[in-house]
Design a protein around this motif. Structure first.
Motif, PDB file in Angstrom:
ATOM      1  N   ASN A 436      19.298  22.381   7.437  1.00  0.00           N
ATOM      2  CA  ASN A 436      20.301  23.471   6.992  1.00  0.00           C
ATOM      3  C   ASN A 436      21.559  23.255   8.009  1.00  0.00           C
ATOM      4  O   ASN A 436      21.503  23.623   9.251  1.00  0.00           O
ATOM      5  CB  ASN A 436      19.343  24.715   7.783  1.00  0.00           C
ATOM      6  N   ILE A 437      22.295  22.489   7.653  1.00  0.00           N
ATOM      7  CA  ILE A 437      23.470  22.142   8.253  1.00  0.00           C
ATOM      8  C   ILE A 437      24.376  23.515   8.427  1.00  0.00           C
ATOM      9  O   ILE A 437      25.153  23.539   9.607  1.00  0.00           O
ATOM     10  CB  ILE A 437      24.413  20.980   7.395  1.00  0.00           C
ATOM     11  N   LYS A 438      24.560  24.511   7.564  1.00  0.00           N
ATOM     12  CA  LYS A 438      25.278  25.550   7.951  1.00  0.00           C
ATOM     13  C   LYS A 438      24.708  26.357   9.180  1.00  0.00           C
ATOM     14  O   LYS A 438      25.600  26.612  10.020  1.00  0.00           O
ATOM     15  CB  LYS A 438      25.181  26.486   6.536  1.00  0.00           C
ATOM     16  N   LEU A 439      23.693  26.424   9.008  1.00  0.00           N
ATOM     17  CA  LEU A 439      22.983  27.118  10.253  1.00  0.00           C
ATOM     18  C   LEU A 439      23.215  26.351  11.542  1.00  0.00           C
ATOM     19  O   LEU A 439      23.578  26.907  12.565  1.00  0.00           O
ATOM     20  CB  LEU A 439      21.363  27.382  10.132  1.00  0.00           C
ATOM     21  N   PHE A 440      23.028  24.972  11.445  1.00  0.00           N
ATOM     22  CA  PHE A 440      23.329  23.972  12.548  1.00  0.00           C
ATOM     23  C   PHE A 440      24.900  24.379  13.237  1.00  0.00           C
ATOM     24  O   PHE A 440      25.040  24.412  14.421  1.00  0.00           O
ATOM     25  CB  PHE A 440      23.209  22.613  12.285  1.00  0.00           C
ATOM     26  N   TRP A 441      25.820  24.221  12.217  1.00  0.00           N
ATOM     27  CA  TRP A 441      27.394  24.228  12.870  1.00  0.00           C
ATOM     28  C   TRP A 441      27.582  25.835  13.048  1.00  0.00           C
ATOM     29  O   TRP A 441      28.264  26.049  14.056  1.00  0.00           O
ATOM     30  CB  TRP A 441      28.038  23.901  11.565  1.00  0.00           C
ATOM     31  N   LYS A 442      27.049  26.763  12.652  1.00  0.00           N
ATOM     32  CA  LYS A 442      27.083  28.145  13.090  1.00  0.00           C
ATOM     33  C   LYS A 442      26.672  28.284  14.445  1.00  0.00           C
ATOM     34  O   LYS A 442      27.320  28.996  15.478  1.00  0.00           O
ATOM     35  CB  LYS A 442      26.380  28.993  12.132  1.00  0.00           C
TER      36      LYS A 442
END
Length: 511
Positions: A436-442
């Motif tokens: 989950n890259i979106k969650l990672f960068w968020k």
């Protein structure tokens, strides 16, 4: 019965990670105290010569062919499946392969020895060429012996025995530094450094062998090669190999290019930045490096993808907590530090190092992604991508080095890192590895707010303060840390991370 227990390895992972950071902190301390002494005793030209030869010999480590990582992965896999005899036969096969690789490295070393003047005669004096030839001989011998004996270091990693080798590394670091200080004071320089490093490397390799034999009690069984198994390993290792080649193109080629185009002084300035970049990288990889056996076990036992994704995010946050602090501090105090530490002749190293640090932040806080790909035997895409980008980077290094020297070389390397590891790999992790890259960068971007504000304010304040002594620099760093660390703890860390910090200090207080 499976040859695996869980309580001990988990303790080994925690202790191994802790000792990793102790080693890094000690290495940093040694670097702060010993490196400037070494630079002044050796001089820019001699240090540049040593760095150049060491970087060239570093290319020969490519001959490992990714086998070291394969040993860790397949040993961990065999242990999880309870296959003991298969492990021992694999060890024998790899030992024979490494002996052959060692002989190949000697042959290539002879070719290099006979062509040193051809490669660098235009930018080196005759004396430098002769010294380079001697160093090539010593370092090639070092490498030829290291290949077969490195088997035992890989076995220790696969068995999750992290504590003992780290203790040996600490002892080696201290002894190597003490001996080199004594020799530099007498008047010995680059050649002596090569000899001392070789001696301590041989001693460490032999100790690893004894540990594997008498503590882990492994056996090395020599039988006919299992060629079908070797083909499977070759496929896995080939992608690891491409990754190693990429790393060499990134971090070794720059010194080679500058040595051929600009000379040993430019190499020395660039090498200081490379030295600092290596220290910077250690703070991140010390966490992910102990996870390959554990992640391999999770993959072998079909752990849910969400668990692996959560581990990626959790580890990335911890890594950013460390890397963000170092990067912020270097942005604010890096120029003054390098001028005081290495000398004003190395001031350009600040710009080069900063370019490296910024471009490395993304891959370093996502270094567990490599471990996940290795455990899943899915390194192909990453390796092919990096080879393409590294090739483009090499071309740009040659072009930009002619224009801007070391800074141009650094820009070429950083651009490749940002495109490959910053953009393309994040898309791949998200779409193909189901992380989950979106969650990672968020989460990471939220953590960046406090450091960014503190850095901007600190730079503004330093416009009115001149830091021209170690006392002022230390005072500035302490003041910066007193403000940065509590604010980051309360405003950027989550409950899990705060508990980690508080539990650590509770253990320290109890001891």
């Amino acid at each position: 019965m499976q040859d695996i227990t869980y309580k001990k390895p988990i303790n080994q992972i925690k202790a191994g990670a802790a000792l990793n950071y102790l080693t890094i902190l000690l290495s940093t301390l040694v670097g702060l105290l010993y490196t400037p002494f070494m630079l002044r005793m050796m001089g820019q030209s001699e240090y540049g010569l040593y760095s150049l030869v060491a970087s060239i010999i570093g290319y020969l480590t490519i001959l490992d062919l990714g086998f070291g990582n394969a040993i860790v992965r397949y040993t961990a896999k065999f242990r999880a499946l309870g296959k003991v005899q298969e492990q021992y036969e694999m060890f024998g096969m790899f030992f024979v392969l490494y002996v052959l690789i060692g002989l190949v490295s000697v042959a290539l070393g002879v070719v290099l020895y006979n062509n040193v003047e051809l490669l660098f005669g235009k930018t080196m004096t005759l004396e430098e060429v002769e010294k380079a030839k001697i160093m090539v001989q010593i370092l090639v011998l070092n490498l030829a012996v290291t290949f077969p004996m490195s088997l035992f270091g890989s076995i220790m990693t696969a068995y999750e025995r992290f504590v003992f080798p780290k203790i040996i590394s600490i002892i080696r670091l201290v002894l190597n530094t003490v001996v080199m200080i004594a020799l530099l004071k007498i008047g010995y320089k680059a050649i002596a450094m090569c000899i001392v490093q070789t001696f301590f490397n041989f001693a460490t390799l032999f100790i690893n062998y004894l540990y594997c034999k008498y503590q882990i009690k492994i056996k090395v069984v020599f039988k006919k090669f299992n060629f079908s198994f070797l083909r499977e390993i070759a496929v896995y290792s080939s992608w690891i190999l491409l990754n190693v080649i990429m790393d060499k193109v990134y971090w070794n080629t720059g010194q080679f290019v500058l040595g051929a185009i600009k000379g040993t002084v430019a190499v020395a300035v660039f090498a200081v930045a490379i030295h600092l970049h290596s220290m910077y990288m250690q703070f991140s990889t010390s966490i992910s490096s102990v996870f390959l056996p554990r992640v391999t076990s999770m993959v072998t036992k079909d752990a849910p993808e969400k668990d692996i994704s959560d581990l990626f995010i959790r580890t990335g946050r911890i890594q950013y907590s460390i890397m963000g602090f170092i990067l912020a501090g270097f942005i604010v105090f890096g120029r003054q530090f390098i001028c005081l530490w290495a000398g004003p002749d190395y001031e350009e190293s600040y710009i080069i190092t900063l370019i490296f640090f910024v471009s490395l932040l993304i891959p370093l806080i996502q270094s567990l992604g490599i471990t996940i790909l290795q455990a899943r035997n899915q390194m192909k895409f990453r390796s092919v991508l990096y080879i393409i980008i590294a090739a483009v980077s090499l071309v740009m290094q040659i072009i930009l080095s002619k224009l801007w020297g070391g800074i141009g070389c650094a820009v070429a390397i950083a651009g490749a890192l940002l495109v490959g590891q910053g953009l393309i790999m994040n898309i791949y992790y998200n779409n193909k590895q189901h992380i989950n890259i979106k969650l990672f960068w968020k989460q990471i971007l939220k953590m960046m707010v406090v450091p960014a504000i503190i850095v901007i304010l600190s730079i503004f304040i330093l416009h009115y303060i001149v830091i021209d002594s170690w006392g002022k620099l230390l005072g500035g760093i302490v003041a910066f840390s007193i403000i940065y660390l509590p604010l980051f703890y309360f405003l950027s860390m989550n409950k899990y991370e705060k508990n980690m910090v508080s539990s650590f200090f509770k253990r320290v207080v109890k001891k």
